[in-house]
Design a protein around this motif. Structure first.
Motif, PDB file in Angstrom:
ATOM      1  N   PRO A   1       0.798  -1.238   0.000  1.00  0.00           N
ATOM      2  CA  PRO A   1       0.000   0.000   0.000  1.00  0.00           C
ATOM      3  C   PRO A   1       0.823   1.276   0.000  1.00  0.00           C
ATOM      4  CG  PRO A   1       0.080  -0.905   2.210  1.00  0.00           C
ATOM      5  CD  PRO A   1       0.819  -1.882   1.324  1.00  0.00           C
ATOM      6  N   VAL A   2       2.138   1.173   0.226  1.00  0.00           N
ATOM      7  CA  VAL A   2       2.961   2.382   0.343  1.00  0.00           C
ATOM      8  C   VAL A   2       4.103   2.400  -0.669  1.00  0.00           C
ATOM      9  CG1 VAL A   2       2.409   2.791   2.773  1.00  0.00           C
ATOM     10  CG2 VAL A   2       4.323   1.282   2.165  1.00  0.00           C
ATOM     11  N   ASP A   3       4.065   1.511  -1.655  1.00  0.00           N
ATOM     12  CA  ASP A   3       5.080   1.472  -2.708  1.00  0.00           C
ATOM     13  C   ASP A   3       6.480   1.233  -2.125  1.00  0.00           C
ATOM     14  OD1 ASP A   3       5.829   1.534  -5.384  1.00  0.00           O
ATOM     15  OD2 ASP A   3       6.348   3.656  -5.326  1.00  0.00           O
ATOM     16  N   ALA A   4       6.546   0.445  -1.038  1.00  0.00           N
ATOM     17  CA  ALA A   4       7.843   0.141  -0.439  1.00  0.00           C
ATOM     18  C   ALA A   4       8.563  -0.955  -1.208  1.00  0.00           C
ATOM     19  CB  ALA A   4       7.670  -0.283   1.016  1.00  0.00           C
ATOM     20  N   THR A   5       7.820  -1.900  -1.749  1.00  0.00           N
ATOM     21  CA  THR A   5       8.431  -2.943  -2.565  1.00  0.00           C
ATOM     22  C   THR A   5       8.139  -2.641  -4.030  1.00  0.00           C
ATOM     23  OG1 THR A   5       8.632  -5.340  -2.886  1.00  0.00           O
ATOM     24  CG2 THR A   5       6.426  -4.495  -2.408  1.00  0.00           C
ATOM     25  N   PHE A   6       9.152  -2.767  -4.867  1.00  0.00           N
ATOM     26  CA  PHE A   6       9.013  -2.320  -6.256  1.00  0.00           C
ATOM     27  C   PHE A   6       9.862  -3.195  -7.170  1.00  0.00           C
ATOM     28  CE2 PHE A   6      12.398  -0.040  -4.147  1.00  0.00           C
ATOM     29  CZ  PHE A   6      13.451  -0.034  -5.057  1.00  0.00           C
ATOM     30  N   LYS A   7       9.512  -3.206  -8.441  1.00  0.00           N
ATOM     31  CA  LYS A   7      10.246  -3.974  -9.440  1.00  0.00           C
ATOM     32  C   LYS A   7      10.963  -3.018 -10.380  1.00  0.00           C
ATOM     33  CE  LYS A   7       9.697  -7.288 -13.249  1.00  0.00           C
ATOM     34  NZ  LYS A   7      10.269  -6.394 -14.278  1.00  0.00           N
ATOM     35  N   ARG A   8      12.262  -3.252 -10.601  1.00  0.00           N
ATOM     36  CA  ARG A   8      13.054  -2.417 -11.488  1.00  0.00           C
ATOM     37  C   ARG A   8      13.008  -2.957 -12.914  1.00  0.00           C
ATOM     38  NH1 ARG A   8      18.668  -0.974  -8.497  1.00  0.00           N
ATOM     39  NH2 ARG A   8      19.406  -2.582  -9.934  1.00  0.00           N
ATOM     40  N   ARG A   9      13.412  -2.147 -13.869  1.00  0.00           N
ATOM     41  CA  ARG A   9      13.394  -2.565 -15.268  1.00  0.00           C
ATOM     42  C   ARG A   9      14.447  -3.620 -15.574  1.00  0.00           C
ATOM     43  NH1 ARG A   9      15.472   3.175 -17.895  1.00  0.00           N
ATOM     44  NH2 ARG A   9      17.220   3.546 -16.468  1.00  0.00           N
ATOM     45  N   ASP A  10      15.444  -3.795 -14.671  1.00  0.00           N
ATOM     46  CA  ASP A  10      16.431  -4.852 -14.878  1.00  0.00           C
ATOM     47  C   ASP A  10      16.022  -6.162 -14.213  1.00  0.00           C
ATOM     48  OD1 ASP A  10      16.859  -4.286 -12.190  1.00  0.00           O
ATOM     49  OD2 ASP A  10      18.740  -3.230 -12.518  1.00  0.00           O
ATOM     50  N   GLY A  11      14.779  -6.233 -13.720  1.00  0.00           N
ATOM     51  CA  GLY A  11      14.252  -7.465 -13.172  1.00  0.00           C
ATOM     52  C   GLY A  11      14.323  -7.599 -11.668  1.00  0.00           C
ATOM     53  N   LEU A  12      15.113  -6.775 -10.988  1.00  0.00           N
ATOM     54  CA  LEU A  12      15.247  -6.892  -9.547  1.00  0.00           C
ATOM     55  C   LEU A  12      14.004  -6.366  -8.829  1.00  0.00           C
ATOM     56  CD1 LEU A  12      18.189  -7.424 -10.364  1.00  0.00           C
ATOM     57  CD2 LEU A  12      18.904  -6.054  -8.392  1.00  0.00           C
ATOM     58  N   VAL A  13      13.553  -7.116  -7.834  1.00  0.00           N
ATOM     59  CA  VAL A  13      12.463  -6.694  -6.963  1.00  0.00           C
ATOM     60  C   VAL A  13      13.087  -6.346  -5.616  1.00  0.00           C
ATOM     61  CG1 VAL A  13      10.321  -7.348  -5.816  1.00  0.00           C
ATOM     62  CG2 VAL A  13      10.802  -8.162  -8.146  1.00  0.00           C
ATOM     63  N   LEU A  14      12.966  -5.091  -5.194  1.00  0.00           N
ATOM     64  CA  LEU A  14      13.632  -4.612  -3.995  1.00  0.00           C
ATOM     65  C   LEU A  14      12.644  -4.039  -2.990  1.00  0.00           C
ATOM     66  CD1 LEU A  14      16.705  -2.804  -5.628  1.00  0.00           C
ATOM     67  CD2 LEU A  14      16.546  -5.165  -4.818  1.00  0.00           C
ATOM     68  N   ILE A  15      13.133  -3.806  -1.774  1.00  0.00           N
ATOM     69  CA  ILE A  15      12.312  -3.243  -0.694  1.00  0.00           C
ATOM     70  C   ILE A  15      12.988  -1.995  -0.147  1.00  0.00           C
ATOM     71  CG2 ILE A  15      11.290  -3.634   1.582  1.00  0.00           C
ATOM     72  CD1 ILE A  15      11.365  -6.625   0.996  1.00  0.00           C
ATOM     73  N   ASP A  16      12.239  -0.935  -0.007  1.00  0.00           N
ATOM     74  CA  ASP A  16      12.719   0.294   0.623  1.00  0.00           C
ATOM     75  C   ASP A  16      12.306   0.242   2.093  1.00  0.00           C
ATOM     76  OD1 ASP A  16      13.280   2.842   1.539  1.00  0.00           O
ATOM     77  OD2 ASP A  16      12.548   3.853  -0.262  1.00  0.00           O
ATOM     78  N   ASN A  17      13.255  -0.065   2.976  1.00  0.00           N
ATOM     79  CA  ASN A  17      12.958  -0.186   4.404  1.00  0.00           C
ATOM     80  C   ASN A  17      12.432   1.109   5.008  1.00  0.00           C
ATOM     81  OD1 ASN A  17      15.541  -2.593   5.142  1.00  0.00           O
ATOM     82  ND2 ASN A  17      13.348  -2.896   5.099  1.00  0.00           N
TER      83      ASN A  17
END
Length: 318
Positions: free
Chosen positions: A149-165
């Motif tokens: 709900p807060v866009d903390a987890t996101f997918k990059r165009r190079d395929g990596l799925v990351l989390i903004d703590n």
């Protein structure tokens, strides 16, 4: 010998994949160089052309590759024209757990919060068991991203799925949405973990989704990130370099090339030859992690190391 092998495996973009991943030298130019030959005293390195041909060329003919980041790099966008993937060879895994300890140390992870876990698998009572390393699948269609709900987890165009703590509010919707159960929740600060005491002197660093510079924050979600801080330096993820059996292959799907640091393959050919597959394909998540079945095993199955230490203390960085 160990240091020599480690250095060779880490410099995967500077050596074996210069031509394959970066296209630094054209295939025609490589063939011309190969045909001309080299003097016996001239230093050469092995490179892969864009058509998959391995050959040796003079070292001074291959341009040194700098770090991947440039002034236009944005952490939530990643690198253009790249698609990072991983291949796990189940026939090679003997549950040495070096991948786990290396990942834990690099990311300040403790105990059960390990981002990479190795499970004992057995398809039926009639078939032998095998070990299956399991990590975030970095899906092309990640359900975890849709429910945050807060866009903390996101997918990059190079395929990596990351989390903004810093954005994560700990609602754990992403954990519920992940069909692979690869995410963990930080119930307490890492330094308060039951299994170990962490020595940290990192006050000069700040949190970033693509850098393992600080332990994750209490009340947030964690998972495997494919070590983007290593990719930035043209190096392989920690689990790849730590594995003594070459279980993990990492590379770029767009360049159709993967390596474990010692062996380099064309991704499509490797998956076709070894009958590669992805977990739970019916879910439509399109994972970026592929598995090679445990056929023609290179190691005998045996129970894992009982004296495994899930975390090693971290020294003050230089």
């Amino acid at each position: 010998m160990e240091d020599k092998n480690t250095n060779g495996r880490r410099n995967f973009l500077d050596k074996g994949l210069k031509a394959g991943i970066l296209g630094a030298v054209a295939a025609g130019a490589l063939k011309s160089l190969n045909a001309c030959g080299n003097t016996k005293n001239e230093e050469t390195i092995e490179v892969m052309s864009t058509d998959g041909t391995l050959m040796r060329v003079p070292a001074d003919m291959v341009e040194e590759v700098p770090g991947l980041k440039d002034d236009n790099y944005k952490v939530r966008e990643g690198y253009p024209n790249r698609k990072f993937v991983m291949v796990v060879d189940l026939a090679r895994c003997k549950n040495a757990k070096k991948c786990i300890s290396s990942c834990n140390k690099a990311h300040f992870v403790t105990g059960e919060n390990a981002w990479l876990k190795v499970y004992k698998m057995q398809d039926s009572p009639e078939t032998p068991p095998y070990w299956q390393p399991t990590l975030c699948m970095h899906c092309d269609k990640p359900p975890c991203v849709k429910v945050c709900p807060v866009d903390a987890t996101f997918k990059r165009r190079d395929g990596l799925v990351l989390i903004d703590n810093d954005r994560c509010i700990g609602c754990r919707f992403c954990m519920a949405a992940c069909p692979y159960s690869t995410r963990v929740f930080n119930w307490e600060e890492p330094a308060q973990g039951e299994t170990t005491e962490i020595s940290l002197h990192l006050e000069h660093m700040s949190h970033s989704p693509d850098y393992a510079g600080l332990p994750s924050q209490m009340g947030t979600v964690d998972k495997c990130d494919f070590c983007p801080h290593m990719i930035d330096n043209n190096e392989l993820p920690h689990c790849v370099t730590a594995c003594p059996n070459g279980v993990f292959y990492f590379g770029d799907a767009y360049e159709d090339t993967v390596t474990n640091g010692e062996e380099t393959f064309r991704l499509k050919e490797l998956l076709k030859e070894k009958a590669g597959y992805r977990l739970m394909e019916d879910f439509g998540t399109e994972p970026s992690v592929y598995y090679l079945p445990p056929a023609d095993r290179l190691v005998e199955f045996e129970e894992g190391l009982e004296n495994y230490t899930p975390y090693q203390s971290v020294e003050k960085p230089e």
